[in-house]
Design a protein around this motif. Sequence first.
Motif, PDB file in Angstrom:
ATOM      1  N   SER A 156       0.799  -1.217   0.000  1.00 14.66           N
ATOM      2  CA  SER A 156       0.000   0.000   0.000  1.00 14.66           C
ATOM      3  C   SER A 156       0.836   1.274   0.000  1.00 14.66           C
ATOM      4  N   PRO A 211      -2.719  13.845  -5.741  1.00 16.70           N
ATOM      5  CA  PRO A 211      -3.484  14.555  -4.703  1.00 16.70           C
ATOM      6  C   PRO A 211      -4.496  13.664  -3.991  1.00 16.70           C
ATOM      7  N   ASP A 212      -4.978  12.620  -4.668  1.00 16.79           N
ATOM      8  CA  ASP A 212      -5.876  11.688  -3.984  1.00 16.79           C
ATOM      9  C   ASP A 212      -5.030  10.563  -3.411  1.00 16.79           C
ATOM     10  N   ILE A 213      -4.818  10.626  -2.091  1.00 14.40           N
ATOM     11  CA  ILE A 213      -3.932   9.656  -1.440  1.00 14.40           C
ATOM     12  C   ILE A 213      -4.475   8.230  -1.602  1.00 14.40           C
ATOM     13  N   SER A 214      -5.797   8.118  -1.753  1.00 13.90           N
ATOM     14  CA  SER A 214      -6.391   6.780  -1.906  1.00 13.90           C
ATOM     15  C   SER A 214      -5.834   6.070  -3.130  1.00 13.90           C
ATOM     16  N   LEU A 217      -2.207   4.885  -2.447  1.00 14.06           N
ATOM     17  CA  LEU A 217      -2.151   3.700  -1.585  1.00 14.06           C
ATOM     18  C   LEU A 217      -2.499   2.428  -2.358  1.00 14.06           C
ATOM     19  N   ARG A 218      -2.979   2.603  -3.576  1.00 16.45           N
ATOM     20  CA  ARG A 218      -3.221   1.442  -4.447  1.00 16.45           C
ATOM     21  C   ARG A 218      -2.299   1.491  -5.653  1.00 16.45           C
TER      22      ARG A 218
END
Lengths: 576, 349
Positions: A156, A211-214, A217-218
């Motif tokens: 992750s 900018p989108d940490i989600s 993490l993938r």
Amino acid sequence: MEVQQGFRSLFQKYLLVLFMAVAIPLAINGVVEAWFGYRDQRARLDQLLGVQAMSAAAEIHDFIYGITNDLGWLVQLPWNDEPDERRRTDALRLFRQAPAIVALTLLDHRGLERLYISRIGLNRIDSRTDRSTDPAVIGARAARTWFGDVTYNRGSEPYLKIAIVGNRPSVGAVIAEVNLKLIWDVISAIKVGKTGFAFVLDRPGRLIAHPDISLVLRGAEEATSRPFQAIRDAIGSAGVGSATGRDINGRDVAAAAAPVSGPDWTVVVLQPLSEAFGPIYAALKRTAAILAIGTVIAGLLAYALAHRMTEPIRLLEEGTERIGAGLFNHRISIETGDEFQRLADSFNRMAAELALAQEQQERIARLKRFLAPQVADLVDRTGDDGVLKGRRTEVVVVFCDLRGFTSFSAEVAPEQVMSVLSEYYEVLGRAITTFAATLISFSGDGLMVLVNAPVPVEEPALRAVDLAVEMQRSVQELIVGWRSRGYRVGFGVGLASGSATVGRIGYESRFDYTAIGSVVNLAARLCASATDREILMDAEVAEGVGGRRSVIGLGNRQIKGYDEAVPVFGISFDTP
Amino acid sequence: MPIGESMTSAELNAVTCGGKFGRIGRRDVLALLAGAAAWTSPSHAQRSAIPVIGYLCPESPGLFASRLKAFHEGLGEIGFIEGRNVAIDYQWAEGQYKRLPALAADLVARNVDVIVAPGGAPVALAAKAATASRTIVFEMGGDPVQLGVVDSLSRPGGNITGVSSLSVEVSPKRLEMMHELRPTAAKLAVAANPTSPTVNTQLEKLRSAAEILGVRLEVLMASSEKEFEAVFAAVTKEAARGLVFTSDPYFAFRSGQLAALAQRYGVPAITQSRDFPTSGGLMSYGGDFVQSHRRAGIYAGRILNGEKPSDLPVQLVTKVELIINLKAAKSLGFEFSPSLVSGADEVIE
């Protein structure tokens, strides 16, 4: 109907041509402007995105080099064999300064691990494990600074291993594990326009900052990174400048890339096309609006002009139609002050002349009734009936009538009377025509003929005598036939020459040409006193013949209305 | 360390703007309409018009205030403000963790839009057991994969996601620090909560760490406030030179009580929560709960905005903080080593 259609198509032609004349340059101008605007904006966007990408790459570079710079402080002093508490303090201080570092390994000049500290795991002090064959150490020794591949902690969080060595072998090396999640701070602060942003891919194309940490993490998942790789590849294949593509939300974006040297990453900045091309779209909308307004104005202008051009033509057309229909008093009213007006004026002049010509034509047609055809033709040719004006002139008046006609007409059937008269006038008319005399009037069996008026002739007296002889001869021929049928009629002629007033008399459309004067009376009297087969003439006529015909003096005769006896002459002629 | 904080705020600016305003606009309108309808039946209207968060809390409002504040901040970053465009249905277990399953079931029955299960593994596990369909956002110190709460960090799977503060992970670090503080100690005490789902793994890790560090461990159990005093008494009795608290929400929320006992018994102790040194305890090492609760708030907001929990990876806090209290050290009669002081994120003097 056809005329109307023609008119309409002319209007349409003018309308179309005038409209095109305004609309086409306008449209060309609009399209050219839009095209250049697009190119300029596109170039500006390329430039802007390129600069943004470079600046973003510089910021990522600063992040990484900030860490390597900090790490540099840990490879300043040479190692000895003693445990070094100060280095641990320095390392812990670095932990506080650089939150992205999760673990640090310090190696001495022999490549032995002297200190390992971690935020999560247990520290190791002076384990002296030989790390000299670690790729990080080998790499760092080769190039002073070594960057490992990005790994994903527990599948992750992206981690990066950085190793650096000091400026001499005795100071050893340091290996740091960096949690790249913290680049987020940098990447999320990069704004491209209002809604554009940046992301970072490592060499194989895995997402390590966004900018989108989600998503980050993938990042280890192929499915997450693929759309980002696609954007990077699109830029790569487009060469320099920016490329367009779709982002993960399906929006059209413009993107540019810049490399981050060292870890060999790529920073991509992108901006939604809707925003990047906002100024172009605004300019296009403006152009479209101007085009629309221009087209409407062009249409109105073309309509007005076409109307202005075809209206005089329509008036001319209508006018000529009316004039053609005989309305010569119709006038075409065009006040355009140009060729049309001139044309209308000449049409009007033509109409006036036509009216005049027609009037004259009518007059001449009337003249033909009492003029000899030759005279009529003459008048016709000259186009002038001035000869018919009242004047005083020398004329020879010829009178003739049938003897015993009144009693004859009372005895026989009207059909027979009319038949006799018809034959009678036929031969007389032929004679009058032959000698170009002017028939003035006829009533019943009597006839008055004028010679030398309205058109003067040569030898009027001679001509009049010849006419009288011809009359007698031809009528006597008829009389032979009539007598055989039992009709007892004779024929007498009287001639007189002298001055008389000749001219047109009558009213409106009923005009006659006549002669007034004593000579008329004299001729009438001579005719009345002539017996069958007799031609009586006054002295003046006899004198006019001048011996060219066998004129015989008959002595003075008492003539009604004349106080003194008038010298009378006769002429012999061959009878059938 | 402001990095964690700012990350959360900017995160949503960059990412969620698109959908956010549209949705909020719609919700605002709905709320307004509901307000009109509320003239006659206010409670019913509010329920149906604005989204409701079921907040399953293991403790009382007083003990949870600082966490709740962080949660509200996180929600606010997505644009949700309690009472304006979101309602929160609180369930307080008041420290009786056995009540959590019943309270979780209650929330499920009340048809809330999202269940937030903060404050540890027991809460998350109770919520997960209560529903397989309702979305759950957890906040815990343990490893959610190991606890079977999620399939993996990047792909949580199912209806649950959340934030882990790493506090459980760093239990051995606390032992290490206590050992550093008491380098000569042969025996150190460890306090554990036998009811905690993570107790066995923590003790296992602590034992292997103790082996490396070369100390013996005296494990002391406590699962209620009544047993706390006995723990401290046992430390003194067993001649352990320091006390290390395992990560456990029950302990964490009672930091004030533990600090007072530590002072009274003169026991150097380390816990997971910064509340311990700020209340007079010696030191703490653990994940930043402000960051973890704030992120739980952000995730709750994003889920209310329609994002699927399976698309939101489990987040680990980036900040594990060391807080030391110099005054407490002085009253206990020793000093912190320079390396500890320089490594501390906050030093209370």
